[in-house]
Structures are given as C-alpha cells and as structure tokens.
Design an enzyme around this catalytic site. Structure first.
Site: not given
Length: 466
Positions: A305, A181, A132
């Site tokens: 930039s 944190h 197949t």
C-alpha cells in the site's frame, strides 16, 4: 486551443510504437513466447510453410501430370523459405500487401519471388495451385494454435497444476475448519481442499491434451472442383487427406470454403473451463489469506500500500482473476462466433481469429501470476487451530451420527437443540456425550474427538491426485 484542466500534448508526442494493450506493454515478458505462435508475423510464417509444403506435396505425390519431382536440394531450399522467415520478411510482406491488398496473395508472391533465378523457377505457377486463401489460412491457424497450446500454454498450465498439487501434498495433514455457505462446517485439511482444485485443473488439462486440430485443403467451396478440372485422374481426396495429416493435423473431409472451426470452439471451451477453475482457486486462496490461514512472506518485496506500510496485498491472485475474466470473455466470443459462417463463407472468422493470441495471452498471464502468488505463501497452523478450537459445535454431526448407529432416540434433534445458534466448547460437548449411555469404547472415541481430529479421510484423499 488549450482547455483548462486538460493535457493537450502535440500529435505523436508518445511515439508511434506505444503499445495499445497491456500484453504488448507491461506484461510483455510473461506472454512473449506466445508471439512466436499466435502473432500476425507467426500467421504469415505458417502461411509460407503451408504454401511451401503444398508445392512439395504436389510434386512428390505426382498429383499434377507433367510436373517434375524436386531434387533433395530444391526441397531443402523451399523449406528454408519458411524456416528463415524473419522480421525482414514481415516487412517485405507488408510492403507487398500494400500493392495486392490481399494477405494470402502477398504470401504467394513472397514464395514465388524466392524461386526466381533458381532451378525452381519453372515451378513458380505451381505455388498456390488449386488453393483458395482459406486452404492456406485454416491450416496455418491450426498449426499456430496447436503449437501455442502444446509448446507454451500447456507446459505453463501443467506447471501450475503441479504447484497446487505439491502444496496440497505438503499440507495434507493440516486440519482446517471448512465453511459451507460461509458457515462453520465439518473440518477438512487445507491440503485436501487444494487437492480438489488440483484434481479439477488436471482433468481439464487432460481434455486439452487430447484436443484435435482439424484442417482441410479442398478448394473454393470444398468440392475439389478446380482440382478435378486441372487433373481429373488424380485421387484428390487422398492427396488432400495425406497432406493435412503430413502437417500433423486431423483431416476434415466435409467443409464449405472454410474449415468449420468446431475444433477451435471445443478447445476454447475447455481452456475457458480451466480458466474458470483457476479463477475459483484464486478466490479461495485470496479468502484463506484474508482469514489468516496463509501468510504472504516468501518473495514479497513489493509495496502493498502506498500509505499503509504493514500491508502485503494478494495482488497476484487479484491480477489473475482479472486476466482470467478477460481471457474467458474473448474465448466465449471466439467459441460462439467461429462456429457460424453464412452459407459457404463469410469473413467474420477472419477478424475474429486475430484475437486468439490475446485470449491465450491473458490466460497465460493469469497462470504466471497465480504461480507467483502460490510461491509466496506459507500456511499458519496456529490461525487454523484457533478457528477449530472455537467451533466445537461442528462435532454435532459426528455425535448425532454415532447416536443413530447405536439406536438412540432423536439424535439430530437433540444435537440441534445443543448446538444451533450457540457456541459450544469442549466441556459442554464432552458432558453431553458422557450422558448418552453409549458403550464405553464408543463414548471414549467421541470424548477423544476434537474439531482438529475430525477430518475423516481427508489426508488419504490427497493420494488420489494423479
């Protein structure tokens, strides 16, 4: 009619070959090696390879009664059909498919055409025997993904790992203020933190190195029904297994019409996890650059930039982040979709698998950008030292730990009162230690401690990198 404010070019003014996506446009050079393995052309080349090898296998194994064996010259010629597959072959297949309206059937006819007028002509109907389309496709995809992973993606990913590991070793002794944190925390070294990321990347790569690539060749519903009808005395399970393993794949004995694709989902989940760790590396390094811990100087001849001349933007890491997100989006869809097929077969996987190359391509592009970004970094020890010298309060952990060891009362609470919400300098901390009444040698050890020397075994831990 022309509308004000709109560009209305005539049809096809940009040409028919304009790339639709960035991987075939501006980023082509970075991902080109993958096209040899994960493109539509590569899929057809692997299909031809599988068809040819199946024909050779049927004749060599004697699986089909009455079918003669090949001569060495015939075997060599058949294999050249796959090895000589090129751009002209792609065009020919496309022309045939316009007639067949079936891609794998077009491949079958492609192979048969090359057997016409040859000593192999009598074996033309053995091509694609008992197959197949999915018998060919699943094996072709497994070969494509295996080779793309092993020959292109993994070498690049391992090279990135080594870049990070080398940088970790170089910076193993450079003290750095940690931030848990986002707040000042127990110091570490810049090298140790990079070593953590290298270790994580390496662990995922070792998983990917050990991936299995499964394949099957067992007919329309995985039952060998046509095989048994055509040659009932052949051990088709053994013939199938030996063929799949001959291709360098792992045999899957139990499937529907399609190979179940579970191995693909497993691989893509691992690659996506590598991508996520790399994403974490990019965001951390980007943050260190913004804090001044790294400066971008080497090989940075770019315009940072269009209006601010001083800027050198961390664009390599930002580009990598974006491409990792795209890659993981695709890998996530592949992983969740490919493992499901209605009953014995539906076609969702056919369209889905055509995106495998794009998923790997965005990951490979991200790796390339991350490597270039890392190559342009220099650590700035003075910037790290400034932050350390401004946060003597982080020694509160060390002092209260020593107080606990020596039985002093309320060590945590006393250090909390001294340090929480307050900036503490060397003089304040040493005055506090001097008044604790600790043994002289212990007090001296604490008095000599600085934020820059309070790094524990951080340097030594870098040696844990494989």
């Amino acid at each position: 009619m022309h509308q004000p404010g709109r560009l209305n070019p005539p049809p096809n003014v940009l040409g028919d070959d304009v790339p639709l996506g960035p991987l075939d446009g501006r980023y082509r050079a970075a991902v080109a090696p993958l096209a040899q393995h994960l493109s539509e052309a590569a899929l057809n080349q692997r299909r031809v390879h599988v068809e040819v090898e199946w024909l050779i296998h049927l004749t060599e194994s004697g699986a089909v009664p009455g079918v003669r064996r090949l001569t060495p010259e015939e075997t060599s010629y058949l294999r050249s059909i796959a090895s000589d597959f090129n751009a002209e072959s792609v065009a020919e297949l496309a022309e045939t498919e316009r007639v067949t309206l079936h891609d794998v059937k077009a491949v079958e006819y492609y192979v048969k055409k090359r057997m016409e007028g040859h000593s192999l002509a009598d074996l033309a109907e053995i091509v694609h025997l008992f197959c197949t389309s999915e018998d060919i496709n699943n094996l072709a995809y497994a070969l494509m993904v295996r080779d793309a992973t092993a020959l292109v993606w993994l070498p690049s990913a391992w090279a990135l790992h080594e870049d990070v590991a080398d940088l970790a070793r170089e910076l193993r002794d450079l003290p750095m203020l940690a931030r848990t944190h986002g707040q000042p925390a127990t110091p570490t070294t810049l090298g140790k933190e990079l070593a953590v990321l290298a270790h994580r990347l390496g662990r995922q790569l070792r998983r990917i190195d050990n991936s299995e690539f499964l394949g099957k060749i067992n007919g329309a519903t995985g039952t060998f029904s046509a095989h048994v009808a055509g040659a009932p005395d052949t051990d088709w399970v053994q013939v199938s297994r030996s063929f799949v393993e001959h291709l360098g794949l792992t045999w899957n004995p139990l499937t529907t019409q399609i190979e179940s694709h579970d191995w693909q989902a497993e691989l893509y989940a691992d690659v996506a996890r590598f991508n996520r760790v790399l994403h974490n590396l990019c965001t951390d390094v980007w943050t260190y650059i913004s804090m001044g811990y790294f400066v971008q100087v080497r090989g940075q001849g770019t315009v940072g930039s269009s209006t601010m001349p001083h800027k050198v933007n961390p664009i390599r890491f930002e580009n990598a982040e974006a491409n990792l997100e795209v890659s993981n989006g695709l890998f996530g869809v592949l992983e969740s979709t490919l493992v499901t097929s209605r009953l014995q077969r539906d076609l969702t996987d056919s369209s889905m698998q055509r995106n495998i190359g794009t998923a790997f391509g965005h990951s490979l592009l991200a790796i390339d950008n991350a490597r270039k970004g890392l190559a342009g970094l220099d650590a700035d020890p003075k910037a790290l030292a400034r932050d350390l010298d401004a946060t003597w309060e982080v020694l509160g952990e060390a002092v209260q730990s020593v107080m606990r060891v020596h039985g002093l009362e309320q060590p945590y609470e006393r250090l909390k009162e001294l340090t929480r919400g307050r900036k503490v300098d060397a003089e304040v901390m040493r005055e506090f230690v001097a008044g604790l009444g600790l043994p002289d040698d212990v007090a001296k050890r604490l008095m000599d401690l600085t934020p820059g020397s309070y790094v524990g075994l951080a340097s030594r831990l870098v040696d844990e990198l494989r």
